[in-house]
Design an enzyme around this catalytic site. Structure first.
Site, PDB file in Angstrom:
ATOM      1  N   GLU A 166       5.809  -7.508  -6.728  1.00  9.32           N
ATOM      2  CA  GLU A 166       6.459  -7.816  -8.194  1.00  9.32           C
ATOM      3  C   GLU A 166       8.045  -7.726  -7.879  1.00  9.32           C
ATOM      4  O   GLU A 166       8.492  -6.786  -7.195  1.00  9.32           O
ATOM      5  CB  GLU A 166       5.978  -6.574  -8.988  1.00  9.32           C
ATOM      6  CG  GLU A 166       6.618  -6.616 -10.441  1.00  9.32           C
ATOM      7  CD  GLU A 166       6.241  -5.359 -11.238  1.00  9.32           C
ATOM      8  OE1 GLU A 166       5.540  -4.696 -10.954  1.00  9.32           O
ATOM      9  OE2 GLU A 166       6.716  -5.525 -12.376  1.00  9.32           O
TER      10      GLU A 166
ATOM     11  N   ARG B 180      -1.856   3.516   1.590  1.00  7.82           N
ATOM     12  CA  ARG B 180      -0.345   2.985   1.767  1.00  7.82           C
ATOM     13  C   ARG B 180       0.175   3.748   2.735  1.00  7.82           C
ATOM     14  O   ARG B 180      -0.136   5.024   3.302  1.00  7.82           O
ATOM     15  CB  ARG B 180       0.325   3.006   0.374  1.00  7.82           C
ATOM     16  CG  ARG B 180       0.373   4.253  -0.266  1.00  7.82           C
ATOM     17  CD  ARG B 180       0.541   4.327  -1.811  1.00  7.82           C
ATOM     18  NE  ARG B 180       1.993   3.787  -1.955  1.00  7.82           N
ATOM     19  CZ  ARG B 180       2.075   2.852  -2.643  1.00  7.82           C
ATOM     20  NH1 ARG B 180       0.863   2.104  -3.142  1.00  7.82           N
ATOM     21  NH2 ARG B 180       3.382   2.319  -3.286  1.00  7.82           N
TER      22      ARG B 180
ATOM     23  N   LYS C  19       9.647   2.090  -5.324  1.00  5.86           N
ATOM     24  CA  LYS C  19      10.749   1.352  -5.704  1.00  5.86           C
ATOM     25  C   LYS C  19      11.643   1.816  -6.912  1.00  5.86           C
ATOM     26  O   LYS C  19      12.718   1.695  -6.830  1.00  5.86           O
ATOM     27  CB  LYS C  19      10.251  -0.034  -6.260  1.00  5.86           C
ATOM     28  CG  LYS C  19      10.016  -0.966  -4.916  1.00  5.86           C
ATOM     29  CD  LYS C  19       9.657  -2.540  -5.671  1.00  5.86           C
ATOM     30  CE  LYS C  19       8.282  -2.647  -5.818  1.00  5.86           C
ATOM     31  NZ  LYS C  19       7.732  -4.132  -6.146  1.00  5.86           N
TER      32      LYS C  19
HETATM   33  P1  ATP Z   1       6.018   0.761  -5.078  1.00  4.78           P
HETATM   34  O1  ATP Z   1       4.848   1.919  -5.410  1.00  4.78           O
HETATM   35  O2  ATP Z   1       7.144   1.170  -4.017  1.00  4.78           O
HETATM   36  O3  ATP Z   1       6.895   0.488  -6.298  1.00  4.78           O
HETATM   37  P2  ATP Z   1       4.339  -1.331  -5.521  1.00  4.78           P
HETATM   38  O4  ATP Z   1       3.081  -1.318  -4.961  1.00  4.78           O
HETATM   39  O5  ATP Z   1       4.582  -1.324  -6.935  1.00  4.78           O
HETATM   40  O6  ATP Z   1       5.297  -0.649  -4.652  1.00  4.78           O
HETATM   41  P3  ATP Z   1       4.491  -4.264  -5.169  1.00  4.78           P
HETATM   42  O7  ATP Z   1       5.492  -5.233  -5.375  1.00  4.78           O
HETATM   43  O8  ATP Z   1       3.515  -4.179  -6.312  1.00  4.78           O
HETATM   44  O9  ATP Z   1       4.889  -2.854  -5.356  1.00  4.78           O
HETATM   45  O10 ATP Z   1       3.803  -4.298  -3.914  1.00  4.78           O
HETATM   46  C1  ATP Z   1       3.338  -5.436  -3.402  1.00  4.78           C
HETATM   47  C2  ATP Z   1       2.364  -5.514  -2.288  1.00  4.78           C
HETATM   48  O11 ATP Z   1       2.801  -4.313  -1.348  1.00  4.78           O
HETATM   49  C3  ATP Z   1       0.977  -4.615  -2.774  1.00  4.78           C
HETATM   50  O12 ATP Z   1      -0.301  -5.332  -2.292  1.00  4.78           O
HETATM   51  C4  ATP Z   1       0.938  -3.267  -2.436  1.00  4.78           C
HETATM   52  O13 ATP Z   1      -0.219  -2.828  -2.452  1.00  4.78           O
HETATM   53  C5  ATP Z   1       1.881  -3.359  -1.180  1.00  4.78           C
HETATM   54  N1  ATP Z   1       2.405  -2.095  -0.929  1.00  4.78           N
HETATM   55  C6  ATP Z   1       3.210  -1.344  -1.753  1.00  4.78           C
HETATM   56  N2  ATP Z   1       3.811  -0.115  -1.255  1.00  4.78           N
HETATM   57  C7  ATP Z   1       2.854  -0.058   0.022  1.00  4.78           C
HETATM   58  C8  ATP Z   1       3.177   0.908   0.898  1.00  4.78           C
HETATM   59  N3  ATP Z   1       3.735   1.896   0.856  1.00  4.78           N
HETATM   60  N4  ATP Z   1       2.267   0.791   2.033  1.00  4.78           N
HETATM   61  C9  ATP Z   1       1.527  -0.358   1.918  1.00  4.78           C
HETATM   62  N5  ATP Z   1       1.505  -1.401   1.221  1.00  4.78           N
HETATM   63  C10 ATP Z   1       2.187  -1.221   0.271  1.00  4.78           C
HETATM   64 MG    MG Z   2       2.871  -2.669  -8.013  1.00  7.48          MG
END
Ligand code: ATP
Ligand code: MG
Length: 561
Positions: A34, A259, A269
């Site tokens: 995102e 994760r 984020k």
């Molecule tokens: P955050 O929780 O840090 O805000 P998010 O999951 O909201 O991260 P996205 O932009 O939606 O961020 O993530 C894009 C991809 O990266 C998704 O498939 C998500 O599952 C993966 N991802 C995000 N954080 C991690 C992590 N700590 N370890 C592994 N994969 C991750």
């Molecule tokens: Mg997300």
């Protein structure tokens, strides 16, 4: 790690699907960020996994922006994400994809569900919806709007789209089961009204799809085979499957993995944005940030990050990885390829009183003992040099083998010197250390002379280049930064000494022309990178990537004549 060695539960599932020909032998993965922040090291793990799988199986890999929430998303983030995915080495299909390009199809699909009696327009407020949803132990209550007719729903949904209603007045919900033990299936929201300009769609839309509704459709439209996401979506999988089944469209398989969590690091984020917007750091690419941009600026290599991701592999259970493993990966990589250099961070002047004035010698120094091809360079040596303040003690503690009055030490690639006298100012500060050298002890000579217990680094004073060096340390003091006292948050665990700026460092002449982004091992000190933004010809700025460990002990062993 070779590609054949990789084996984990996700690859096992894919092998099984290939055996049963579930997707006609195809493998197609995606990375769906995102655009509401910069990518962090957790995202690197996800890219490495998704792209790695596509590569190993001769499949495809999409970069798709999940840009379904106009409130938090920005073009700056889109641009940074593209740059970071490329830098990490993720080679995505030529066309960069955007979920917002599918908004029209998603709308048609929603109409399809309404027509089937599987979705309805609901007038409950956000709070009411939450209240009606029930809890883990209590079933939910049905919305009073649940039994609107198909015609009424179609009409209202169309009017939602055309902007007739204010934010929050109506939602479109899937009609599933308010008593389901899985709360995600209790008539989840598919669309909400948000009168906000979208960074790509402008004002074309005022209804926006939720993640659950949008994500499976995005995967389906792109022909993704394995939709790999993090564990918090495990309970959403039945909903992912329900939508695709009800729509009767191509149905990818969702797989969840744990994760990445790193000690001494925050990876959300929302929290990273807070660090940036409240100026606890100098920006998203501050070298202390766990963002890909931060690691890049600090001097990490994409190879070290990939190697780290390979070592930690993927699992089905959450765990915390020690940040020291990340540091190990970069050390290992740079040990092989970083050129060695001499830099004195806290200089004190040494005058070699029996060395001729105005004489300069060129001494040969090895560029990288781990890489013969890196060759040698010449180091100027003269009567006045700088050494580290810490390599001299007027009153040496026990087992201190470096320079002290009457004692000898070897200068790396040069001679053995002996401390004869200390010159101080009235306040007692050391101004100069006067030494003599032994011309018979030149490094590399067949008979380089007596044994001494320590070898120190130095820089010739008249030839030295001034440099700024930034010593970075962990951003947080606590292993788990979220563990804060009552009423406080992760910010209370910030390390007040995470950055120390040294303005009067003396470095060897070669470092004066360090290129932005170039990495070196400063002998005995650690790995450093010429800052990509602030290094100028003749005025270098170096970021410490990571300290050294143990390697000096080895050098001392080798240097012993
Ligand atoms: P955050 O929780 O840090 O805000 P998010 O999951 O909201 O991260 P996205 O932009 O939606 O961020 O993530 C894009 C991809 O990266 C998704 O498939 C998500 O599952 C993966 N991802 C995000 N954080 C991690 C992590 N700590 N370890 C592994 N994969 C991750
Ligand atoms: Mg997300």
């Amino acid at each position: 790690m070779s590609e054949q060695e990789k084996s984990d539960f996700i690859r096992e599932i894919i092998n099984e699907d290939l055996k049963t020909n579930k997707f006609n032998g195809r493998v197609h993965t995606r990375f769906p960020p995102e655009p509401n922040g910069y990518l962090h090291i957790g995202h690197a793990k996800s890219i490495n996994l998704n792209y790695g799988i596509a590569q190993e199986y001769g499949g495809k890999f999409n970069l798709r922006f999940d840009d379904t929430n106009p409130e938090k998303e920005e073009q700056e983030y889109v641009d940074s994400i593209i740059e970071d995915v490329k830098w990490i080495g993720g080679k995505f299909e030529e066309k960069i994809l955007f979920a917002s390009d599918y908004f029209e199809t998603m709308y048609e699909y929603a109409v399809r569900l309404i027509t089937k009696g599987k979705a309805y327009v609901c007038d409950l407020s956000g709070d009411q919806i939450r209240e009606y949803r029930g809890t883990l132990t209590e079933p939910g209550k049905e919305s009073p709007y649940r039994n609107r007719t198909v015609e009424e729903n179609l009409d209202l949904f169309q009017r939602m789209r055309s902007g007739e209603f204010a934010n929050g007045l109506k939602t479109l919900r899937a009609k599933i089961d308010m008593a389901s033990p899985n709360i995600n299936l209790r008539d989840p929201i598919m669309y909400r009204i948000i009168h906000e300009e979208h960074h790509r769609q402008g004002k074309q839309w005022c209804i926006y799809p939720t993640y659950d509704w949008a994500h499976g459709i995005e995967d389906s439209l792109e022909g993704i085979t394995h939709s790999i996401c993090t564990l918090e979506f495990e309970n959403h999988r039945p909903l992912y499957d329900w939508f695709l089944e009800e729509l009767e469209v191509y149905h990818p398989r969702q797989i969840e993995f744990a994760r990445l969590n790193l000690s001494y690091t925050v990876l959300s984020k929302r929290k990273l944005l807070k660090l940036v917007s409240e100026k606890h750091v100098a920006g998203w690419d501050d070298p202390r940030m766990p963002t890909i941009a931060g690691y890049r600026r600090r001097g990490y290599t994409p190879e070290a990050i990939k190697n780290f991701c390979d070592i930690i592999s993927v699992a089905k259970r959450d765990s915390v990885i020690d940040v020291a493993l990340m540091e190990f990966s970069i050390r290992e990589d740079l040990n092989k390829r970083a050129r060695r250099a001499m830099a004195v961070l806290h200089p004190v002047k040494v005058v070699i009183t029996n060395y001729p004035e105005n004489k300069t010698e060129e001494l040969s120094a090895v560029n990288n003992p781990e890489d013969e091809a890196a060759g040698t360079r010449m180091l100027p040596f003269s009567r006045e040099i700088f050494i580290e303040q810490d390599d001299f003690r007027e009153v040496p503690p026990p087992k201190y083998f470096r320079l002290s009055p009457g004692k000898e030490v070897r200068l790396r690639y040069a001679y053995i010197i002996k401390c004869e006298k200390v010159i101080k100012d009235e306040a007692g500060n050391i101004l100069e250390i006067h030494c003599t050298y032994d011309a018979e002890t030149k490094s590399g000579m067949a008979n380089a002379g007596r044994k001494v217990k320590a070898t120190i680094h130095w820089v010739s004073a008249p030839h030295a280049v001034n440099a700024e060096v930034r010593l970075y340390d962990r951003l947080f003091l606590k292993e788990n930064p979220d563990e804060a006292e009552e009423g406080k948050d992760f910010l209370s665990n910030l390390n007040p000494h995470s950055l120390e700026v040294l303005n009067s460092c003396k470095v060897e002449p070669m470092l004066g022309s360090a290129k932005a982004g170039e990495r070196f091992q400063f002998e005995r000190l650690g790995y450093f990178c010429a800052d990509a933004k602030e290094t100028k010809e003749g005025a270098p700025v170096f970021n410490r990537i990571v300290t050294l460990k143990d390697s000096w002990a080895k050098i001392e062993q080798k240097e012993k004549p």
